[in-house]
Design a protein around this motif. Structure first.
Motif, PDB file in Angstrom:
ATOM      1  N   LEU A 172      56.906  50.063  48.886  1.00 35.46           N
ATOM      2  CA  LEU A 172      55.990  48.940  49.086  1.00 35.46           C
ATOM      3  C   LEU A 172      56.548  47.683  48.442  1.00 35.46           C
ATOM      4  O   LEU A 172      56.885  47.692  47.257  1.00 35.46           O
ATOM      5  CB  LEU A 172      54.624  49.220  48.447  1.00 35.46           C
ATOM      6  CG  LEU A 172      53.836  50.467  48.828  1.00 35.46           C
ATOM      7  CD1 LEU A 172      52.573  50.543  47.988  1.00 35.46           C
ATOM      8  CD2 LEU A 172      53.503  50.446  50.303  1.00 35.46           C
ATOM      9  N   ALA A 173      56.627  46.601  49.191  1.00 36.99           N
ATOM     10  CA  ALA A 173      56.886  45.286  48.608  1.00 36.99           C
ATOM     11  C   ALA A 173      55.525  44.631  48.409  1.00 36.99           C
ATOM     12  O   ALA A 173      54.723  44.565  49.340  1.00 36.99           O
ATOM     13  CB  ALA A 173      57.755  44.444  49.528  1.00 36.99           C
ATOM     14  N   VAL A 174      55.261  44.158  47.202  1.00 37.40           N
ATOM     15  CA  VAL A 174      53.936  43.640  46.876  1.00 37.40           C
ATOM     16  C   VAL A 174      54.062  42.227  46.318  1.00 37.40           C
ATOM     17  O   VAL A 174      54.824  41.986  45.379  1.00 37.40           O
ATOM     18  CB  VAL A 174      53.220  44.553  45.863  1.00 37.40           C
ATOM     19  CG1 VAL A 174      51.813  44.031  45.573  1.00 37.40           C
ATOM     20  CG2 VAL A 174      53.147  45.985  46.394  1.00 37.40           C
ATOM     21  N   GLY A 175      53.308  41.294  46.889  1.00 32.41           N
ATOM     22  CA  GLY A 175      53.348  39.913  46.453  1.00 32.41           C
ATOM     23  C   GLY A 175      52.581  39.697  45.167  1.00 32.41           C
ATOM     24  O   GLY A 175      51.877  40.581  44.669  1.00 32.41           O
ATOM     25  N   GLY A 176      52.735  38.499  44.619  1.00 30.90           N
ATOM     26  CA  GLY A 176      52.029  38.150  43.394  1.00 30.90           C
ATOM     27  C   GLY A 176      52.964  37.872  42.245  1.00 30.90           C
ATOM     28  O   GLY A 176      54.141  38.252  42.259  1.00 30.90           O
ATOM     29  N   PHE A 177      52.425  37.191  41.243  1.00 27.42           N
ATOM     30  CA  PHE A 177      53.160  36.889  40.017  1.00 27.42           C
ATOM     31  C   PHE A 177      52.143  36.933  38.893  1.00 27.42           C
ATOM     32  O   PHE A 177      51.257  36.086  38.825  1.00 27.42           O
ATOM     33  CB  PHE A 177      53.818  35.510  40.113  1.00 27.42           C
ATOM     34  CG  PHE A 177      54.784  35.206  39.007  1.00 27.42           C
ATOM     35  CD1 PHE A 177      54.361  35.112  37.690  1.00 27.42           C
ATOM     36  CD2 PHE A 177      56.126  34.995  39.279  1.00 27.42           C
ATOM     37  CE1 PHE A 177      55.245  34.824  36.669  1.00 27.42           C
ATOM     38  CE2 PHE A 177      57.022  34.695  38.266  1.00 27.42           C
ATOM     39  CZ  PHE A 177      56.579  34.613  36.961  1.00 27.42           C
ATOM     40  N   GLY A 178      52.231  37.935  38.034  1.00 28.09           N
ATOM     41  CA  GLY A 178      51.153  38.153  37.089  1.00 28.09           C
ATOM     42  C   GLY A 178      49.925  38.571  37.868  1.00 28.09           C
ATOM     43  O   GLY A 178      49.955  39.554  38.618  1.00 28.09           O
TER      44      GLY A 178
END
Length: 251
Positions: free
Chosen positions: A21-27
């Protein structure tokens, strides 16, 4: 062309055990929290996650991590997640740390069909020489270490070879989207979301606001619908549920 699904549960129902899975977001900014929750409820385990970081304790990917559902993480920042550190140091979790800009380009390259590229980031370090602990044994010794990477000079400057990343699925969050999958991200919540979406063979996007095709001007679309296969429309309550990882205020 109508990519809207009935809900998050339907959109992630076919993610199998061991999927990448590639998952977006930062913190906690721009994380696809509703989709992550649906994966948790669905029960998939042994997941190979590619994300800048692995959420925090009790939020985002930290929920899957605490449940022991993630087997491997490729990321660039451990952050404030104490459970992440515990699992890594005890040998329960395999971790490939990579420079942040390199991770971003690996995702973009994979989505663009570029198998590998050269970068100066990491030259002269263990990133290039190998030997970074990917997995520890229970006794604290290194069970799996990173391999050495090919280096090459261009115009007298050394560069290291990095490989593009593609994943079985991608989970991302967008501000606005249409039924064709065209997405717009809001401010800092863009972060890794467009890149993660590009890398997924099947990309699922949760959107805060759904509009009709043609309502988005072509020049405001951050990610074209060709990269998105499924859309989940959030409720107003879900769209408003945004946490701040570290709140800092002036006296």
């Amino acid at each position: 062309m109508n990519k809207v699904r009935a809900g998050a549960a339907e959109a992630v129902a076919d993610i199998p055990d061991g999927a990448s899975l590639a998952v977006g977001g930062f913190g906690l900014s721009g994380i696809p929290e509703v989709l992550i929750g649906a994966v948790y409820a669905q029960g998939a385990t042994g997941l190979d996650v590619v994300s800048n970081n692995c959420g925090v304790d009790g939020r985002g990917l930290g929920v899957l991590l605490a449940a022991g559902r993630i087997a491997r993480v490729t990321g660039s920042y451990v952050g404030e997640n104490k459970e992440f550190a515990r699992q890594y140091l005890s040998g329960e979790l395999e971790v490939e740390l990579t420079p942040q800009g390199t991770l971003a380009e690996r995702l973009r390259a994979g989505g663009a069909g570029i198998p590998a590229f050269y970068t100066p980031a990491g030259v002269g370090t263990q990133v290039a020489r190998g030997g970074l602990p990917w997995r520890y044994a229970p006794d604290g010794t290194v069970a799996v270490a990173s391999p050495a990477k090919e280096t090459r000079e261009f115009a007298g400057r050394p560069y290291v070879l990095e490989h593009g990343i593609t994943t079985d699925f991608a989970l991302v969050r967008a501000w606005r989207g249409d039924r064709h999958g065209n997405l717009v991200f809001r401010r800092a919540a863009a972060n890794f979301n467009p890149l993660a979406a590009m890398a997924g063979r099947v990309t699922v996007a949760e959107v805060e606001e759904l509009v009709e095709p043609g309502d988005l001007r072509p020049d405001e679309v951050h990610l074209p619908g060709v990269y998105v296969q499924r859309i989940v429309v959030l409720t107003p309550e879900q769209a408003a549920d945004k946490q701040i990882e570290k709140r800092t205020v002036r006296a």
